[in-house]
Design a protein around this motif. Structure first.
Motif, PDB file in Angstrom:
ATOM      1  N   LEU A 142       0.834  -1.198   0.000  1.00 11.05           N
ATOM      2  CA  LEU A 142       0.000   0.000   0.000  1.00 11.05           C
ATOM      3  C   LEU A 142       0.874   1.256   0.000  1.00 11.05           C
ATOM      4  O   LEU A 142       1.966   1.264   0.582  1.00 11.05           O
ATOM      5  N   PRO A 143       0.406   2.311  -0.638  1.00  7.67           N
ATOM      6  CA  PRO A 143       1.179   3.558  -0.636  1.00  7.67           C
ATOM      7  C   PRO A 143       1.258   4.148   0.764  1.00  7.67           C
ATOM      8  O   PRO A 143       0.347   3.996   1.580  1.00  7.67           O
ATOM      9  N   ASP A 144       2.371   4.836   1.035  1.00  6.52           N
ATOM     10  CA  ASP A 144       2.603   5.417   2.357  1.00  6.52           C
ATOM     11  C   ASP A 144       1.933   6.794   2.430  1.00  6.52           C
ATOM     12  O   ASP A 144       2.584   7.842   2.376  1.00  6.52           O
ATOM     13  N   ILE A 145       0.617   6.752   2.553  1.00  7.28           N
ATOM     14  CA  ILE A 145      -0.191   7.972   2.626  1.00  7.28           C
ATOM     15  C   ILE A 145      -1.038   7.884   3.892  1.00  7.28           C
ATOM     16  O   ILE A 145      -1.689   6.862   4.136  1.00  7.28           O
ATOM     17  N   PRO A 146      -1.045   8.926   4.725  1.00  2.00           N
ATOM     18  CA  PRO A 146      -1.845   8.885   5.950  1.00  2.00           C
ATOM     19  C   PRO A 146      -3.311   8.521   5.684  1.00  2.00           C
ATOM     20  O   PRO A 146      -3.944   9.086   4.801  1.00  2.00           O
TER      21      PRO A 146
ATOM     22  N   TRP B 233      -8.040   0.669   4.891  1.00  2.00           N
ATOM     23  CA  TRP B 233      -7.890  -0.471   3.988  1.00  2.00           C
ATOM     24  C   TRP B 233      -8.942  -1.549   4.278  1.00  2.00           C
ATOM     25  O   TRP B 233      -9.130  -1.969   5.408  1.00  2.00           O
ATOM     26  N   GLY B 234      -9.644  -1.950   3.212  1.00  2.00           N
ATOM     27  CA  GLY B 234     -10.672  -2.972   3.340  1.00  2.00           C
ATOM     28  C   GLY B 234     -11.995  -2.444   3.854  1.00  2.00           C
ATOM     29  O   GLY B 234     -12.958  -3.208   3.987  1.00  2.00           O
ATOM     30  N   ARG B 235     -12.064  -1.134   4.126  1.00  2.00           N
ATOM     31  CA  ARG B 235     -13.302  -0.543   4.644  1.00  2.00           C
ATOM     32  C   ARG B 235     -13.909   0.384   3.588  1.00  2.00           C
ATOM     33  O   ARG B 235     -14.939   0.072   2.998  1.00  2.00           O
ATOM     34  N   ASP B 236     -13.250   1.533   3.340  1.00  2.00           N
ATOM     35  CA  ASP B 236     -13.674   2.385   2.233  1.00  2.00           C
ATOM     36  C   ASP B 236     -12.490   2.758   1.333  1.00  2.00           C
ATOM     37  O   ASP B 236     -12.629   3.554   0.419  1.00  2.00           O
ATOM     38  N   LEU B 237     -11.320   2.200   1.612  1.00  2.00           N
ATOM     39  CA  LEU B 237     -10.211   2.165   0.663  1.00  2.00           C
ATOM     40  C   LEU B 237     -10.161   0.735   0.160  1.00  2.00           C
ATOM     41  O   LEU B 237      -9.853  -0.190   0.924  1.00  2.00           O
ATOM     42  N   LEU B 238     -10.464   0.548  -1.110  1.00  2.00           N
ATOM     43  CA  LEU B 238     -10.780  -0.773  -1.646  1.00  2.00           C
ATOM     44  C   LEU B 238      -9.886  -1.104  -2.836  1.00  2.00           C
ATOM     45  O   LEU B 238      -9.274  -0.222  -3.434  1.00  2.00           O
ATOM     46  N   HIS B 239      -9.815  -2.385  -3.186  1.00  2.00           N
ATOM     47  CA  HIS B 239      -9.002  -2.755  -4.340  1.00  2.00           C
ATOM     48  C   HIS B 239      -9.786  -3.517  -5.399  1.00  2.00           C
ATOM     49  O   HIS B 239      -9.514  -3.380  -6.583  1.00  2.00           O
ATOM     50  N   CYS B 240     -10.768  -4.301  -5.009  1.00  2.00           N
ATOM     51  CA  CYS B 240     -11.452  -5.182  -5.960  1.00  2.00           C
ATOM     52  C   CYS B 240     -12.887  -4.720  -6.196  1.00  2.00           C
ATOM     53  O   CYS B 240     -13.734  -4.849  -5.301  1.00  2.00           O
ATOM     54  N   PRO B 241     -13.201  -4.186  -7.373  1.00  2.00           N
ATOM     55  CA  PRO B 241     -14.583  -3.754  -7.622  1.00  2.00           C
ATOM     56  C   PRO B 241     -15.571  -4.915  -7.646  1.00  2.00           C
ATOM     57  O   PRO B 241     -16.743  -4.737  -7.322  1.00  2.00           O
TER      58      PRO B 241
ATOM     59  N   LEU C  68      -7.032   5.979  -6.991  1.00  2.00           N
ATOM     60  CA  LEU C  68      -5.713   6.529  -6.711  1.00  2.00           C
ATOM     61  C   LEU C  68      -4.685   5.856  -7.613  1.00  2.00           C
ATOM     62  O   LEU C  68      -4.551   4.615  -7.615  1.00  2.00           O
ATOM     63  N   ASN C  69      -3.971   6.651  -8.369  1.00  2.00           N
ATOM     64  CA  ASN C  69      -2.977   6.133  -9.305  1.00  2.00           C
ATOM     65  C   ASN C  69      -1.752   5.633  -8.546  1.00  2.00           C
ATOM     66  O   ASN C  69      -1.004   6.418  -7.958  1.00  2.00           O
ATOM     67  N   THR C  70      -1.547   4.331  -8.551  1.00  2.00           N
ATOM     68  CA  THR C  70      -0.389   3.744  -7.887  1.00  2.00           C
ATOM     69  C   THR C  70       0.601   3.162  -8.889  1.00  2.00           C
ATOM     70  O   THR C  70       1.544   2.469  -8.501  1.00  2.00           O
TER      71      THR C  70
ATOM     72  N   ASN D 187       1.593  -6.533  -5.317  1.00  2.00           N
ATOM     73  CA  ASN D 187       1.398  -7.785  -4.585  1.00  2.00           C
ATOM     74  C   ASN D 187       2.719  -8.543  -4.463  1.00  2.00           C
ATOM     75  O   ASN D 187       3.475  -8.637  -5.426  1.00  2.00           O
ATOM     76  N   VAL D 188       2.957  -9.084  -3.284  1.00  2.00           N
ATOM     77  CA  VAL D 188       4.142  -9.895  -3.028  1.00  2.00           C
ATOM     78  C   VAL D 188       3.686 -11.206  -2.394  1.00  2.00           C
ATOM     79  O   VAL D 188       2.915 -11.187  -1.427  1.00  2.00           O
ATOM     80  N   PRO D 189       4.127 -12.365  -2.934  1.00  2.00           N
ATOM     81  CA  PRO D 189       3.724 -13.640  -2.331  1.00  2.00           C
ATOM     82  C   PRO D 189       4.095 -13.690  -0.856  1.00  2.00           C
ATOM     83  O   PRO D 189       5.216 -13.346  -0.476  1.00  2.00           O
ATOM     84  N   HIS D 190       3.141 -14.082  -0.040  1.00  2.00           N
ATOM     85  CA  HIS D 190       3.359 -14.129   1.403  1.00  2.00           C
ATOM     86  C   HIS D 190       3.772 -15.543   1.788  1.00  2.00           C
ATOM     87  O   HIS D 190       2.998 -16.294   2.380  1.00  2.00           O
ATOM     88  N   ALA D 191       5.022 -15.885   1.456  1.00  2.00           N
ATOM     89  CA  ALA D 191       5.492 -17.243   1.723  1.00  2.00           C
ATOM     90  C   ALA D 191       6.718 -17.272   2.617  1.00  2.00           C
ATOM     91  O   ALA D 191       7.280 -18.337   2.870  1.00  2.00           O
ATOM     92  N   ASP D 192       7.153 -16.096   3.106  1.00  2.00           N
ATOM     93  CA  ASP D 192       8.276 -16.015   4.048  1.00  2.00           C
ATOM     94  C   ASP D 192       9.500 -16.786   3.563  1.00  2.00           C
ATOM     95  O   ASP D 192      10.206 -17.422   4.351  1.00  2.00           O
ATOM     96  N   GLY D 193       9.739 -16.755   2.258  1.00  2.00           N
ATOM     97  CA  GLY D 193      10.908 -17.426   1.702  1.00  2.00           C
ATOM     98  C   GLY D 193      10.759 -18.923   1.536  1.00  2.00           C
ATOM     99  O   GLY D 193      11.707 -19.597   1.124  1.00  2.00           O
ATOM    100  N   LEU D 194       9.583 -19.463   1.847  1.00  2.00           N
ATOM    101  CA  LEU D 194       9.419 -20.914   1.768  1.00  2.00           C
ATOM    102  C   LEU D 194       9.537 -21.423   0.336  1.00  2.00           C
ATOM    103  O   LEU D 194      10.114 -22.483   0.079  1.00  2.00           O
TER     104      LEU D 194
END
Length: 331
Positions: free
Chosen positions: A113-117, A123-131, A146-148, A227-234
């Motif tokens: 996510l962008p580093d914006i206050p 996130w997941g409430r009214d800042l959304l990603h999937c229409p 928001l252009n990321t 997006n980054v795979p959340h696999a902790d290097g596995l």
């Protein structure tokens, strides 16, 4: 195999991991699901688009899934995997080590996510990603995009389907002439200037503030996060091949390049919705069980020969491996 060996250890206890565990448990396999307790959709109030479960809170969905796998003797372990050693010795943060014949990774993905206050708080409430997940709930409202970076313009065109009032915040990323024309053609207003914060009043998003002080009233904003795979290097630790974005490459069943390792869900496809992730894991579970059956047959034949059995198996038995799964790689 020894009694303390699990047929399958599933790393990740979300929709994908629980779906695979359910099928494998019903196949009478000894299964353990390792769940670190940090699902991607935890901030969302409801889960959408899953037939018969549309609108269900994610926590309730997971609770129902855990109750279902428990009926089939699947072990749920609340812990985090810190490493998987050769021979599939699964090391947990709490110190326990599990031995597995096969591994299924369903560890999901991390959204950058962008580093914006205000971004992380909303996130997941009214800042959304999937229409497709959230568009219906904010239909016909004043929305923002928001252009990321790459793909944001196309994402705005998707959001436009749910509302005729969409503002595209160019932020710090330039637009091409073609992109500006596309946005204008669909009636999407472009606002230039760096976004400095999301304006929140009474625990609701009310606007987007720019560096020059302007506040553009909006009730929800969409972004297209990295997006980054959340696999902790596995994945890399297991030697699995990945693509340029770091996502593991698999075949149509979820099998990775490393023997005995499958992957399914967002760790493979970050845009897969809950129902798609669960379905992919179901496919992987069927393939894993078939692979285990092929190994079980091979070992049964070896045991017969080891005790001096002079019986020559018929052609059908000797071809079992080819039918049930490719066993070109051994443990």
């Amino acid at each position: 195999m020894g009694a303390n060996v699990h047929d399958v250890v599933v790393v990740g206890g979300g929709a994908a991991g629980l779906s695979a565990a359910l099928l494998l448990g019903r196949a009478r396999r000894r299964v353990a699901v390792i769940d670190a307790g940090a699902p991607r959709n935890a901030p969302a109030a409801h889960m959408q688009g899953f037939l018969s479960r549309d609108g269900m809170p994610p926590a309730e969905f997971l609770a129902a899934g855990r109750a279902e796998i428990d009926r089939y003797g699947v072990e749920l372990v609340t812990d985090r995997v810190v490493g998987i050693d050769p021979g599939f010795f699964v090391r947990l943060a709490g110190g326990r080590v599990l031995r597995a014949r096969r591994i299924l990774l369903t560890t999901g993905v991390h959204d950058e996510l962008p580093d914006i206050p205000g971004v992380r708080q909303r996130w997941g409430r009214d800042l959304l990603h999937c229409p497709y997940c959230h568009g219906w709930e904010v239909r016909d409202q004043p929305l923002g995009m928001l252009n990321t970076g790459p793909g944001a313009v196309q994402h705005a065109q998707l959001v436009r389907q749910w509302s005729g009032d969409v503002v595209f915040f160019a932020h710090t990323h330039p637009l091409t002439t073609g992109e500006r024309l596309q946005l204008r053609a669909r009636g999407i207003q472009v606002v230039h200037g760096e976004v400095t914060r999301l304006v929140v009043e009474a625990d609701r998003l009310t606007g987007v503030q720019l560096a020059d002080g302007r506040v553009i009233a909006r009730t929800a904003v969409f972004i297209r996060p990295g997006n980054v795979p959340h696999a902790d290097g596995l994945l890399t630790g297991l030697g699995c091949e990945t693509d340029d974005a770091g996502f593991v490459t698999i075949d149509s069943t979820g099998r990775t390049s490393n023997f005995g390792v499958w992957a399914a869900g967002n760790v493979v496809d970050p845009r897969a919705q809950v129902i798609a992730a669960a379905g992919a894991a179901n496919t992987a579970a069927i393939a894993i069980n078939a692979d285990l059956v092929a190994e079980d047959v091979d070992r049964a034949l070896d045991d017969h020969h080891a005790v001096g059995d002079v019986f020559t198996p018929p052609v059908e038995a000797r071809l079992t491996t080819a039918v049930l799964g490719d066993r070109r790689h051994g443990l």
